[in-house]
Design a protein around this motif. Structure first.
Motif, short mmCIF file in Angstrom:
data_model
loop_
_atom_site.label_atom_id
_atom_site.label_comp_id
_atom_site.label_asym_id
_atom_site.label_seq_id
_atom_site.Cartn_x
_atom_site.Cartn_y
_atom_site.Cartn_z
N ARG A 262 0.89 -0.96 0.05
CA ARG A 262 0.13 0.11 0.08
C ARG A 262 0.78 1.25 0.04
NH1 ARG A 262 -1.45 3.83 2.83
NH2 ARG A 262 -0.20 3.70 4.50
N VAL A 263 1.78 1.27 0.85
CA VAL A 263 2.69 2.37 1.08
C VAL A 263 3.51 2.67 -0.26
CG1 VAL A 263 4.76 3.50 2.18
CG2 VAL A 263 2.90 2.32 3.36
N ALA A 264 3.81 1.54 -1.02
CA ALA A 264 4.73 1.46 -2.23
C ALA A 264 3.83 2.17 -3.34
CB ALA A 264 5.32 0.21 -2.45
N ILE A 265 2.64 1.62 -3.42
CA ILE A 265 1.79 2.12 -4.61
C ILE A 265 1.36 3.54 -4.32
CG2 ILE A 265 -0.41 1.86 -5.67
CD1 ILE A 265 -0.32 -1.14 -5.10
N TYR B 236 -8.75 -1.22 -2.40
CA TYR B 236 -7.99 -1.33 -1.05
C TYR B 236 -8.01 0.04 -0.29
CZ TYR B 236 -4.78 -2.82 2.66
OH TYR B 236 -4.39 -3.15 3.96
N GLN B 237 -7.59 1.00 -1.09
CA GLN B 237 -7.76 2.24 -0.29
C GLN B 237 -7.94 3.42 -1.51
OE1 GLN B 237 -4.40 3.73 1.94
NE2 GLN B 237 -4.57 5.55 0.81
N GLU B 238 -8.89 4.17 -1.21
CA GLU B 238 -9.41 5.21 -1.93
C GLU B 238 -8.45 6.45 -1.64
OE1 GLU B 238 -13.65 6.01 -2.31
OE2 GLU B 238 -14.00 4.03 -2.88
N SER B 239 -8.25 7.35 -2.90
CA SER B 239 -7.49 8.35 -2.51
C SER B 239 -8.27 9.58 -1.88
CB SER B 239 -7.22 9.09 -4.07
OG SER B 239 -6.61 10.52 -3.94
N GLU B 240 -7.34 10.03 -0.80
CA GLU B 240 -7.94 11.03 -0.16
C GLU B 240 -7.89 12.51 -0.58
OE1 GLU B 240 -3.32 10.59 0.95
OE2 GLU B 240 -5.01 9.49 0.34
#
Length: 205
Positions: free
Chosen positions: A127-130, A160-164
């Motif tokens: 997640r952090v890398a992407i 997995y995570q949407e952009s903030e």
């Protein structure tokens, strides 16, 4: 939305960078070939089989298929991760990032990767890398998708995570006809002659 993770087989998935149409068509053809194999044999294909088919297809077109691929999966011989270039080059790697944001993502992976990581720890590293790739490049999209492949099955999390960072428009950008003044208008007909027209079928064998 354009998916960056493509289904190949129940135990194999592929990430694509490059020309979206090429990656989509290439992975669709591969998935179709492996589906026929599974129907005939009654078992899931090996990852190296998918790699060999992709390598042959990409090398045949000498880079004219703009697809850079990361192929990952689990089979009877273990877990595997391969990278394939547009010219058919193949490398087996423990981790990898490809695409326009790969330098920032690789920096995170090289710093945080270690063998035999726990699942949640590995997902957080990805997640952090992407996210680093997204923040450092305008062509890497905005949401994060993750695909976890194990012997028990596949967990494809999208998103997995949407952009903030969301674009909030304060007004509607619609303009009435005539807002932009047309100073002059001239229509010139084109005279074209078709000398020869041929249709070539793409060899997908």
């Amino acid at each position: 939305m354009c998916a960056k993770i493509h289904y190949i087989a129940p135990n194999i998935y592929c990430c694509g960078a490059g020309t979206a149409a090429d990656t989509e068509k290439t992975t669709d053809l591969l998935s179709s070939n492996l589906s026929i194999f599974s129907l005939n044999s009654g078992r899931n294909p090996r990852v190296i089989m998918a790699v060999s088919i992709l390598q042959d297809m990409l090398y045949r077109y000498r880079g004219q298929i703009g697809a850079s691929l990361i192929l990952g999966g689990v089979d009877c011989t273990g877990n595997h991760l391969y990278t394939l270039g547009p010219y058919g080059s193949v490398n087996k790697v423990p981790y990898l990032a490809m695409g326009s944001g790969d330098l920032a993502a690789l920096a995170i992976l090289e710093d945080g990767f270690k063998p035999n990581m726990e699942l949640e720890e590995a997902k957080e590293l990805v997640r952090v890398a992407i996210h680093a790739g997204i923040m450092s490049d305008l062509g890497s999209g905005n949401n994060i998708d993750i695909c976890v492949i194990t012997r028990q099955g596949v967990d494809y999390i999208r998103p997995y995570q949407e952009s903030e960072y969301k674009d909030k428009r304060n007004m509607k950008y619609k303009y009435r006809p005539g807002t932009t003044l047309v100073l002059t208008e001239k229509v010139v007909p084109l005279k074209l002659e078709v000398v020869k027209e041929t249709v070539q079928r793409m060899d997908t064998a």
